[in-house]
Write an enzyme that holds these catalytic residues in place. Structure first.
Site, PDB file in Angstrom:
ATOM      1  N   ARG A  88      22.642  41.882  39.603  1.00  0.00           N
ATOM      2  CA  ARG A  88      24.155  41.572  39.953  1.00  0.00           C
ATOM      3  C   ARG A  88      24.721  43.265  39.987  1.00  0.00           C
ATOM      4  O   ARG A  88      24.248  43.929  38.851  1.00  0.00           O
ATOM      5  CB  ARG A  88      24.832  41.066  38.528  1.00  0.00           C
TER       6      ARG A  88
ATOM      7  N   HIS B 276      28.452  35.867  46.320  1.00  0.00           N
ATOM      8  CA  HIS B 276      28.031  35.290  45.007  1.00  0.00           C
ATOM      9  C   HIS B 276      27.266  33.886  45.791  1.00  0.00           C
ATOM     10  O   HIS B 276      27.613  32.764  45.385  1.00  0.00           O
ATOM     11  CB  HIS B 276      29.083  34.987  44.360  1.00  0.00           C
TER      12      HIS B 276
ATOM     13  N   GLN C 273      26.376  31.079  43.421  1.00  0.00           N
ATOM     14  CA  GLN C 273      27.577  30.148  42.852  1.00  0.00           C
ATOM     15  C   GLN C 273      27.965  29.202  43.996  1.00  0.00           C
ATOM     16  O   GLN C 273      28.179  27.960  43.764  1.00  0.00           O
ATOM     17  CB  GLN C 273      28.821  31.173  42.739  1.00  0.00           C
TER      18      GLN C 273
ATOM     19  N   ASP D 202      39.725  31.076  41.805  1.00  0.00           N
ATOM     20  CA  ASP D 202      39.048  31.967  41.105  1.00  0.00           C
ATOM     21  C   ASP D 202      40.021  33.103  40.529  1.00  0.00           C
ATOM     22  O   ASP D 202      41.084  33.148  41.016  1.00  0.00           O
ATOM     23  CB  ASP D 202      37.950  32.724  41.847  1.00  0.00           C
TER      24      ASP D 202
ATOM     25  N   CYS E  55      34.581  29.081  39.403  1.00  0.00           N
ATOM     26  CA  CYS E  55      33.448  29.371  39.232  1.00  0.00           C
ATOM     27  C   CYS E  55      33.338  29.940  37.448  1.00  0.00           C
ATOM     28  O   CYS E  55      32.242  29.913  37.095  1.00  0.00           O
ATOM     29  CB  CYS E  55      33.142  30.353  39.903  1.00  0.00           C
TER      30      CYS E  55
ATOM     31  N   ARG F 200      24.812  25.481  38.301  1.00  0.00           N
ATOM     32  CA  ARG F 200      24.317  26.943  38.413  1.00  0.00           C
ATOM     33  C   ARG F 200      22.875  27.041  37.972  1.00  0.00           C
ATOM     34  O   ARG F 200      22.102  27.643  38.628  1.00  0.00           O
ATOM     35  CB  ARG F 200      25.099  27.843  37.501  1.00  0.00           C
TER      36      ARG F 200
HETATM   37  N1   CP Z   1      30.469  32.070  37.558  1.00  0.00           N
HETATM   38  C1   CP Z   1      29.798  33.219  37.126  1.00  0.00           C
HETATM   39  O1   CP Z   1      29.070  33.932  37.830  1.00  0.00           O
HETATM   40  O2   CP Z   1      29.903  33.533  35.900  1.00  0.00           O
HETATM   41  P1   CP Z   1      29.421  34.705  35.026  1.00  0.00           P
HETATM   42  O3   CP Z   1      30.145  36.080  35.378  1.00  0.00           O
HETATM   43  O4   CP Z   1      29.509  34.279  33.811  1.00  0.00           O
HETATM   44  O5   CP Z   1      27.800  34.809  35.290  1.00  0.00           O
HETATM   45  N1  NVA Z   2      35.231  37.034  41.566  1.00  0.00           N
HETATM   46  C1  NVA Z   2      34.832  37.142  39.970  1.00  0.00           C
HETATM   47  C2  NVA Z   2      33.527  36.246  39.996  1.00  0.00           C
HETATM   48  C3  NVA Z   2      33.232  36.102  38.658  1.00  0.00           C
HETATM   49  C4  NVA Z   2      31.947  35.338  38.318  1.00  0.00           C
HETATM   50  C5  NVA Z   2      34.361  38.437  39.964  1.00  0.00           C
HETATM   51  O1  NVA Z   2      33.666  39.179  41.107  1.00  0.00           O
HETATM   52  O2  NVA Z   2      34.617  39.218  38.905  1.00  0.00           O
END
Ligand code: CP
Ligand code: NVA
Length: 298
Positions: free
Chosen positions: A97, A124, A127, A214, A253, A281
């Site tokens: 990440r 992502h 997701q 989101d 999400c 997930r």
């Molecule tokens: N939806 C998602 O990726 O959640 P987190 O940021 O908690 O991993």
């Molecule tokens: N769009 C959000 C998703 C979090 C899971 C972000 O990137 O923070």
């Protein structure tokens, strides 16, 4: 060697295979990671992604190793390439990440280890796989659904659009003009399978099966928070919108910013499927890891 940085790294047939693997009982997948490690690198916080990925590794018989940004120091302590080669000495896959999507590309450059994107500024994919599983189980075949994404055309929206397109569906996007996809994104979505339809206001949303939103302020965008909140005024998914679409399910999400992009009543209401999504997930992560570690190295 295969990597999964975004959904369009997969052919439509490969995505369908991953969706199939996600619905297999855990035992049916065996222990393909037995005795092997999976590096789980996080530059940003995570609840769902870290826990679902680590547990997916465990379910496949492997051992997850959590690594923070400070420990690796990509670009300061060591180059991304040297990091990937190092982790390839110990692990079967690297799940990461990151803020900058480009870092993922650098990690894949040497093909030292399969890389799975656990969220970048651009994408992502895990997701999106969980979301397609959710839409399918809750509402039926994706190519028969009307799906509306409300709010920021961000990493989550982009990967979701690519996944929906790959399985034959289409989507509309109710988004302020300043927060829509770039021309490059539009080309990718068209190539994947549909022409995105924009709506200027949530009032324009007609009968629909899925309403998805989101956050308006993704991780890394905190400095622009005030401006973004102003830009998204009028785009909250609220009870009025969900009641007008009584057959629709609501998806997010998570993490949700209650009272911003969505009201409490919608998140906790009968139409909400957020906990099905969160559960999926784990199934998505397990399927992707089983699939990617079964791919022959070049
Ligand atoms: N939806 C998602 O990726 O959640 P987190 O940021 O908690 O991993
Ligand atoms: N769009 C959000 C998703 C979090 C899971 C972000 O990137 O923070």
């Amino acid at each position: 060697m295969r990597h999964l940085l975004d959904i369009d790294d997969l052919s439509a047939a490969e995505l369908v295979e991953i969706l199939r693997l996600a619905t297999e009982p855990v035992d049916a997948l065996g222990s393909p990671l037995s005795g092997q490690g999976v590096a789980c690198y996080f530059e940003k916080p995570s609840a769902r992604t870290r826990n679902s990925t680590e547990m997916a590794v465990v379910q496949l018989g492997g051992h997850p190793v959590y690594i923070t940004r400070d420990e690796l120091g990509i670009g300061s302590r060591e180059s991304a390439d040297d990091v990937a080669r190092t982790l390839g000495c110990y692990h079967r896959a690297l799940c990461a990440r990151v803020y900058e999507h480009q870092v993922l590309e650098q990690l894949t450059a040497s093909n030292a280890i399969p890389v799975v994107n656990l969220l970048s500024g651009d994408a992502h994919p895990l997701q999106a796989i969980a979301d397609v599983l959710t839409m399918r189980s809750e509402k039926g075949p994706i190519d028969e659904l009307s799906i509306v994404y409300v709010g920021d055309c961000n990493n989550v929206a982009r990967s979701l659009a690519l996944a929906v397109a790959a399985v034959g569906g289409t989507m509309s996007f109710a988004a302020p003009a300043d927060y829509r996809f770039s021309d490059h994104d539009l080309d990718r979505i068209r190539l994947a399978g549909f022409e995105p339809n924009y709506l200027d206001r949530t009032d324009e949303i007609g009968a629909t099966d899925v309403i998805y939103t989101d956050t308006w302020v993704s991780m890394g965008q905190e400095n622009g928070r005030a401006e973004r909140l102003k830009g998204f005024e009028g785009f909250q998914v609220d009870e009025r919108l969900m009641k007008r679409n009584g057959d629709a399910v609501f998806m997010h999400c998570l993490p949700a910013h209650r009272g911003e992009e969505v009201s409490n009543a919608v998140l906790d209401g009968e139409q909400s499927r957020i906990w099905v999504q969160a559960t999926n997930r784990l199934h998505a992560a397990r399927a992707v890891l089983a699939w990617i570690t079964a791919q022959p190295a070049l």
